[in-house]
Design an enzyme around this catalytic site. Structure first.
Site, mmCIF file in Angstrom:
data_model
loop_
_atom_site.group_PDB
_atom_site.id
_atom_site.type_symbol
_atom_site.label_atom_id
_atom_site.label_comp_id
_atom_site.label_asym_id
_atom_site.label_seq_id
_atom_site.Cartn_x
_atom_site.Cartn_y
_atom_site.Cartn_z
ATOM 1 N N SER A 269 1.060 -1.250 -0.278
ATOM 2 C CA SER A 269 -0.536 -0.402 0.280
ATOM 3 C C SER A 269 0.923 1.111 -0.092
ATOM 4 O O SER A 269 2.025 1.142 -0.784
ATOM 5 C CB SER A 269 -0.898 -0.146 1.102
ATOM 6 O OG SER A 269 -2.014 0.854 1.099
ATOM 7 N N ASP B 253 -9.350 -6.657 -2.718
ATOM 8 C CA ASP B 253 -8.820 -5.656 -2.250
ATOM 9 C C ASP B 253 -10.423 -3.943 -3.188
ATOM 10 O O ASP B 253 -9.816 -4.023 -3.727
ATOM 11 C CB ASP B 253 -7.396 -4.954 -2.866
ATOM 12 C CG ASP B 253 -7.107 -4.023 -2.173
ATOM 13 O OD1 ASP B 253 -7.720 -2.948 -1.213
ATOM 14 O OD2 ASP B 253 -5.740 -3.758 -1.980
ATOM 15 N N HIS C 47 -7.353 -5.918 1.220
ATOM 16 C CA HIS C 47 -6.332 -5.052 1.044
ATOM 17 C C HIS C 47 -5.308 -5.551 2.456
ATOM 18 O O HIS C 47 -4.270 -5.160 1.592
ATOM 19 C CB HIS C 47 -6.389 -4.433 1.480
ATOM 20 C CG HIS C 47 -5.616 -2.695 1.800
ATOM 21 N ND1 HIS C 47 -5.384 -2.094 0.571
ATOM 22 C CD2 HIS C 47 -5.150 -1.862 2.099
ATOM 23 C CE1 HIS C 47 -3.840 -1.350 0.426
ATOM 24 N NE2 HIS C 47 -3.996 -1.424 1.778
#
Length: 262
Positions: free
Chosen positions: A87, A211, A239
């Site tokens: 991320s 996600d 995620h």
């Protein structure tokens, strides 16, 4: 560079792990660090600026965090290093390979993107307004939002698995801090994909099928922009897919790193 809190374990080829927004270095310790140590790697994890044991600084940018990571690699004299990011951590790794390619030999980028689509722009704006309002959500509602944002339907429909996460998120709600607010802005402000076409290092991009924070198609865009990019999608993962499907994720990362030169 401020004083970054970091852990350094193992004696093999170095791998630097960069956590996502709000994640401390220990994010990697339950699943990834043991697997990489067992495979003979040296594992460096650290608390990003604004989180964990690192000074709770404010007023920093993506460029500041990229410089922090670069300084850590240089201080430990481990360049060029393998890098793993998720991320926000993946975005930092991408930008590091743009400005200091000599520091990174290869990389794995999970749940990443090179731009924000319309939905993600709106999500970021909404979260920024929540932080700036000073409103603190009840712990149970905060936990609900984190569950929906971070996990696959498979986990959410598994009473045992989701029960553990409900307990953890309810006990440890996210606290609004200046550092966490700054991290929210450590995301693509423009389309960065053209810049990534100059990254020469081999890179594996891993997308997680469920996600909703960084949908897999945005990660595939990054892989397609990279001259030596590869893409892999993990099913039944949201995620936080590296927590949900650690065996599949670790196997993919270790296989990739074994296939490329240090």
């Amino acid at each position: 560079m401020i004083n970054l809190a970091y852990d350094d374990n193992g004696t093999g080829d170095p791998v630097v792990f960069i956590a996502g927004r709000g994640g401390a270095g220990r994010t990697w310790h339950p699943h990834q660090v043991p697997a990489f140590l067992a495979a003979g790697y040296r594992c460096i994890t650290f608390d990003n600026r604004g989180i964990g044991a690192t000074e709770n600084a404010e007023g920093f940018t993506t460029q500041t965090m990229v410089a922090d990571t670069a300084a850590l690699i240089e201080t430990l004299d481990i360049a060029p290093a393998r890098v793993v990011g998720v991320s926000m951590g993946a975005f930092i790794a991408q930008e590091l390979m743009v400005v200091a390619p000599e520091l990174v030999s290869s990389a794995v980028l999970m749940a990443t993107r090179g731009r924000l689509d319309r939905a993600r722009q709106f999500f970021n704006k909404a979260e920024a307004e929540l932080y700036d309002s000073g409103v603190q959500l009840p712990p149970t509602y905060d936990a609900r939002a984190r569950l929906l944002e971070n996990f696959s339907r498979k986990t959410l429909n598994d009473d045992v698995a989701v029960g553990d996460w409900i307990a953890m998120f309810s006990m440890w709600p996210i606290k609004s801090t200046p550092g966490l607010r700054c991290q929210l802005d450590c995301a693509p402000q423009t389309n960065r994909l053209p810049a990534y076409r100059n990254i020469a290092a081999p890179v594996l991009v891993i997308g997680f099928a469920d996600d909703v924070v960084t949908p897999p198609y945005l990660g595939r865009e990054v892989a397609d922009a990279l001259p030596n990019g590869r893409y892999l999608q993990i099913p039944d993962a949201g995620h936080l897919g590296f927590f949900e499907r650690p065996e599949a994720v670790n196997t993919a990362m270790l296989k990739f790193f074994a296939s490329v030169k240090a």
